[in-house]
Write a protein that holds these residues in place. Sequence first.
Motif, PDB file in Angstrom:
ATOM      1  N   THR A 198       1.001   3.038   2.357  1.00 15.18           N
ATOM      2  CA  THR A 198       2.057   2.767   1.361  1.00 15.18           C
ATOM      3  C   THR A 198       1.763   1.515   0.535  1.00 15.18           C
ATOM      4  O   THR A 198       2.545   1.150  -0.326  1.00 15.18           O
ATOM      5  CB  THR A 198       3.435   2.578   2.032  1.00 15.18           C
ATOM      6  OG1 THR A 198       3.388   1.373   2.823  1.00 15.18           O
ATOM      7  CG2 THR A 198       3.806   3.755   2.895  1.00 15.18           C
ATOM      8  N   ILE A 199       0.652   0.860   0.828  1.00 18.31           N
ATOM      9  CA  ILE A 199       0.277  -0.311   0.033  1.00 18.31           C
ATOM     10  C   ILE A 199      -1.157  -0.124  -0.443  1.00 18.31           C
ATOM     11  O   ILE A 199      -1.887   0.709   0.088  1.00 18.31           O
ATOM     12  CB  ILE A 199       0.371  -1.633   0.818  1.00 18.31           C
ATOM     13  CG1 ILE A 199      -0.599  -1.621   1.998  1.00 18.31           C
ATOM     14  CG2 ILE A 199       1.798  -1.883   1.283  1.00 18.31           C
ATOM     15  CD1 ILE A 199      -1.037  -2.981   2.407  1.00 18.31           C
TER      16      ILE A 199
ATOM     17  N   THR B 279      -0.377  -8.177   0.084  1.00 17.93           N
ATOM     18  CA  THR B 279       0.880  -8.059   0.826  1.00 17.93           C
ATOM     19  C   THR B 279       1.748  -9.301   0.673  1.00 17.93           C
ATOM     20  O   THR B 279       2.969  -9.219   0.801  1.00 17.93           O
ATOM     21  CB  THR B 279       0.605  -7.842   2.328  1.00 17.93           C
ATOM     22  OG1 THR B 279      -0.324  -8.858   2.749  1.00 17.93           O
ATOM     23  CG2 THR B 279       0.025  -6.473   2.595  1.00 17.93           C
TER      24      THR B 279
ATOM     25  N   ARG C 294       4.087   6.377  -4.954  1.00 17.68           N
ATOM     26  CA  ARG C 294       4.082   5.595  -6.207  1.00 17.68           C
ATOM     27  C   ARG C 294       5.328   5.896  -7.026  1.00 17.68           C
ATOM     28  O   ARG C 294       5.681   7.056  -7.251  1.00 17.68           O
ATOM     29  CB  ARG C 294       2.830   5.945  -7.022  1.00 17.68           C
ATOM     30  CG  ARG C 294       2.729   5.196  -8.338  1.00 17.68           C
ATOM     31  CD  ARG C 294       1.491   5.649  -9.126  1.00 17.68           C
ATOM     32  NE  ARG C 294       0.255   5.298  -8.461  1.00 17.68           N
ATOM     33  CZ  ARG C 294      -0.336   4.092  -8.529  1.00 17.68           C
ATOM     34  NH1 ARG C 294       0.204   3.131  -9.259  1.00 17.68           N
ATOM     35  NH2 ARG C 294      -1.460   3.858  -7.885  1.00 17.68           N
TER      36      ARG C 294
ATOM     37  N   GLN D  22       6.620  -7.329  -3.403  1.00 17.91           N
ATOM     38  CA  GLN D  22       7.422  -6.116  -3.579  1.00 17.91           C
ATOM     39  C   GLN D  22       6.553  -5.080  -4.296  1.00 17.91           C
ATOM     40  O   GLN D  22       5.705  -5.431  -5.118  1.00 17.91           O
ATOM     41  CB  GLN D  22       8.682  -6.444  -4.392  1.00 17.91           C
ATOM     42  CG  GLN D  22       9.584  -7.430  -3.655  1.00 17.91           C
ATOM     43  CD  GLN D  22      10.745  -7.955  -4.485  1.00 17.91           C
ATOM     44  OE1 GLN D  22      11.024  -7.480  -5.568  1.00 17.91           O
ATOM     45  NE2 GLN D  22      11.430  -8.947  -3.937  1.00 17.91           N
ATOM     46  N   TYR D  23       6.790  -3.827  -3.964  1.00 18.23           N
ATOM     47  CA  TYR D  23       5.984  -2.725  -4.508  1.00 18.23           C
ATOM     48  C   TYR D  23       6.851  -1.757  -5.298  1.00 18.23           C
ATOM     49  O   TYR D  23       8.004  -1.516  -4.938  1.00 18.23           O
ATOM     50  CB  TYR D  23       5.346  -1.948  -3.334  1.00 18.23           C
ATOM     51  CG  TYR D  23       3.959  -2.429  -2.980  1.00 18.23           C
ATOM     52  CD1 TYR D  23       3.735  -3.729  -2.565  1.00 18.23           C
ATOM     53  CD2 TYR D  23       2.870  -1.574  -3.068  1.00 18.23           C
ATOM     54  CE1 TYR D  23       2.456  -4.168  -2.256  1.00 18.23           C
ATOM     55  CE2 TYR D  23       1.595  -1.999  -2.753  1.00 18.23           C
ATOM     56  CZ  TYR D  23       1.393  -3.295  -2.345  1.00 18.23           C
ATOM     57  OH  TYR D  23       0.127  -3.716  -2.044  1.00 18.23           O
ATOM     58  N   SER D  24       6.270  -1.190  -6.356  1.00 17.61           N
ATOM     59  CA  SER D  24       6.977  -0.105  -7.040  1.00 17.61           C
ATOM     60  C   SER D  24       6.615   1.199  -6.333  1.00 17.61           C
ATOM     61  O   SER D  24       5.702   1.924  -6.749  1.00 17.61           O
ATOM     62  CB  SER D  24       6.650  -0.051  -8.538  1.00 17.61           C
ATOM     63  OG  SER D  24       5.290  -0.262  -8.756  1.00 17.61           O
ATOM     64  N   THR D  25       7.311   1.415  -5.211  1.00 18.60           N
ATOM     65  CA  THR D  25       7.134   2.653  -4.438  1.00 18.60           C
ATOM     66  C   THR D  25       8.508   3.158  -4.012  1.00 18.60           C
ATOM     67  O   THR D  25       9.459   2.379  -3.892  1.00 18.60           O
ATOM     68  CB  THR D  25       6.294   2.410  -3.161  1.00 18.60           C
ATOM     69  OG1 THR D  25       6.845   1.308  -2.441  1.00 18.60           O
ATOM     70  CG2 THR D  25       4.846   2.125  -3.489  1.00 18.60           C
TER      71      THR D  25
ATOM     72  N   PRO E 225      -0.358   5.188  -2.439  1.00 19.82           N
ATOM     73  CA  PRO E 225      -0.862   3.903  -2.925  1.00 19.82           C
ATOM     74  C   PRO E 225      -2.260   3.509  -2.457  1.00 19.82           C
ATOM     75  O   PRO E 225      -3.079   3.084  -3.264  1.00 19.82           O
ATOM     76  CB  PRO E 225       0.215   2.924  -2.444  1.00 19.82           C
ATOM     77  CG  PRO E 225       1.473   3.739  -2.509  1.00 19.82           C
ATOM     78  CD  PRO E 225       1.069   5.108  -2.053  1.00 19.82           C
TER      79      PRO E 225
ATOM     80  N   ASN F  48       0.568  -1.201  -7.877  1.00 19.29           N
ATOM     81  CA  ASN F  48       1.994  -1.058  -7.534  1.00 19.29           C
ATOM     82  C   ASN F  48       2.729  -2.372  -7.279  1.00 19.29           C
ATOM     83  O   ASN F  48       3.882  -2.339  -6.825  1.00 19.29           O
ATOM     84  CB  ASN F  48       2.186  -0.194  -6.280  1.00 19.29           C
ATOM     85  CG  ASN F  48       2.001   1.267  -6.567  1.00 19.29           C
ATOM     86  OD1 ASN F  48       2.539   1.784  -7.542  1.00 19.29           O
ATOM     87  ND2 ASN F  48       1.223   1.934  -5.745  1.00 19.29           N
ATOM     88  N   LEU F  49       2.101  -3.511  -7.512  1.00 20.26           N
ATOM     89  CA  LEU F  49       2.825  -4.753  -7.253  1.00 20.26           C
ATOM     90  C   LEU F  49       3.950  -4.876  -8.268  1.00 20.26           C
ATOM     91  O   LEU F  49       3.746  -4.678  -9.475  1.00 20.26           O
ATOM     92  CB  LEU F  49       1.889  -5.960  -7.350  1.00 20.26           C
ATOM     93  CG  LEU F  49       0.775  -5.971  -6.311  1.00 20.26           C
ATOM     94  CD1 LEU F  49      -0.064  -7.247  -6.430  1.00 20.26           C
ATOM     95  CD2 LEU F  49       1.341  -5.853  -4.903  1.00 20.26           C
TER      96      LEU F  49
ATOM     97  N   CYS G 122      11.966  -0.264  -6.096  1.00 19.95           N
ATOM     98  CA  CYS G 122      11.265  -1.466  -5.646  1.00 19.95           C
ATOM     99  C   CYS G 122      11.415  -1.597  -4.133  1.00 19.95           C
ATOM    100  O   CYS G 122      12.526  -1.529  -3.608  1.00 19.95           O
ATOM    101  CB  CYS G 122      11.870  -2.672  -6.379  1.00 19.95           C
ATOM    102  SG  CYS G 122      11.155  -4.234  -5.887  1.00 19.95           S
TER     103      CYS G 122
END
Length: 545
Positions: free
Chosen positions: A342-343, A347, A201, A193-196, A55, A101-102, A153
């Motif tokens: 990872t981001i 945040t 990713r 939250q992230y789509s990871t 990410p 990725n949010l 997620c």
Amino acid sequence: MYVAAVPHDAEFDFVIVGAGSAGCVLADRLSADGRHQVLLLEAGGRDTNLNIHIPLMVAKLLMDERVTWPFMTEPQTHLNGKPQLWVRGKVIGGSGSINGNLFVRGDPQEYDAWRDQGCQGWGYSDLLPIFKRLEDFPQGDPAVRGRGGPIHCTSLDRFDPLSDAFLAACAEAGFRQLPDYNDGSYEGAFYLQYSTRNGWRSSSAVEYLRPARRRANLTVLTGAAATRIMLDGKRATGVEFRLGDAARTVRARREVVLAAGPLVSPKLLELSGIGNREILQKYGVNVVHHLPGVGENLRDHPNSRLTFECAQPITINDVLRNPWLKLKEGLRFIFKREGLLTICSATAQMNYRSHPGAKQPDLVLRLLPLSGKDRYARTPRYGLDPFSGFTFGVTVLQPRSVGTLHIQSRDPLQQASMDPKYLSHEADAQLFLEGMRLARRVAQMPALKPLVVRETRPGPQAQDDAALLDYMRETIQTSWHMIGTCKMGVDSSAVVDPELRVRGVANLRVIDSGICPTIPSSNTNIVSIAIGEKGADMLLAAARA
Ligand SMILES: Cc1cc2nc3c(=O)[nH]c(=O)nc-3n(C[C@H](O)[C@H](O)[C@H](O)COP(=O)(O)OP(=O)(O)OC[C@H]3O[C@@H](n4cnc5c(N)ncnc54)[C@H](O)[C@@H]3O)c2cc1C
């Protein structure tokens, strides 16, 4: 399966143009039961670049024309005449392979408004099963969150001290904290939250297309740029495209599906003679079907920023300047799949109403643990500040400035003319002013104040409305949420009906984020994937009938 070429004039049941967030979902779902021959055409290449999957490396991708379309908007009258760089993904996964990725479903009220405008089946309660089906969020409430779906997620709960301080400051300013903003509640402050998945990713390319790519009935052709829809009268029969320098055609027995994204699908319609007659005639395109809404209703979330010098070395600026911290974060990612790699963007965030009478949250305040000038501009000055810093992003959730996107010649290689008309509606500028002031108030709250050395942009000298507006007009940038150019609806300005069929043309649908009538008050990746899911259901139901 991936192929290097398909026979000239080959026939498939479905031909999908564009392997982006929505297109990859379509390719998977349409080929799943083995009954249909599916072709997926993608102008870009495969998503093998490692930077796509880590990410934080997204900043490098935005400058990399091997995986992006570097679109430019028209000069923006209300932004001191400056054009904006609008990068989009040109690669398997599309913009979903280069995005932040949010993971945001959006404001339920926005979808209910779509339904109330006549888009039956698109209210929040209709979409909830789709949102649940596409996601894997094991710790969520199973009544409203999905488990075991393709897109993973990850919640950033208690990610770092800066985000904790931001959320505490929002609470001190009187805003409640939300445990899960994707559960149907939307107003308040929260960790994003992230789509990871395990730090990597989790895109529709990875989670839908990759498992499906070996199916014998799915053909994926990269480097294939569609140039026109083939029509027999008012019925779509196939697609013309370029593979390298060669002009090719393919035929669709059932339907042609445009999933080339909001900045290209309307251009393909216009180049094929479907659009506003006056615009088509101006560029010598033979009018097949007069559809005046094509390319209208271009919407985006402009974003203004305040930056601060941070009193502690806890920001991405510090990590990227310090080889030891870089190594530490690299090792954290390799061995634990955690940490800053990872981001890649914000945040924590707060959605709120500018005034109690607003019918839904209309402003966003977002924390990014980094600061710099012209974050996305391709200029030599691009880069992070040489000190610890963080950013508050301010975004108007339902901007009233609406723009257009139209061809500017018959040449399919030329980008469309894109004019979002940022800040053309006075109400947007006023909301931004409210947002900037609230941002400053949050920065002064006891929980955050000890971390703030000084405001670096716009800086303390910008106090009155005129000074803040000057700053905004110089610095506002896109949030990458362009939508709406192939608007769904039932009125005369609609391009597609609620079944996503192009109005007045048979066997042709648009299934990408361009169909959103308004921005769903959020980032637009999850809704694009949901559109892919819902569109696939519709195509399969029509094929069964
Ligand atoms: C930099 C950036 C950051 C973002 N951050 C976030 C975020 O953090 N969270 C979020 O929710 N959303 C985010 N978004 C928005 C989100 O990613 C998009 O809204 C979403 O991916 C759009 O999906 P789509 O399927 O409509 O189009 P796309 O994903 O853009 O797919 C279109 C595809 O069509 C292909 N194509 C175009 N023209 C042709 C042609 N002529 N022939 C064949 N193929 C063609 C393109 O190469 C592309 O692969 C971001 C977007 C960007 C660009």
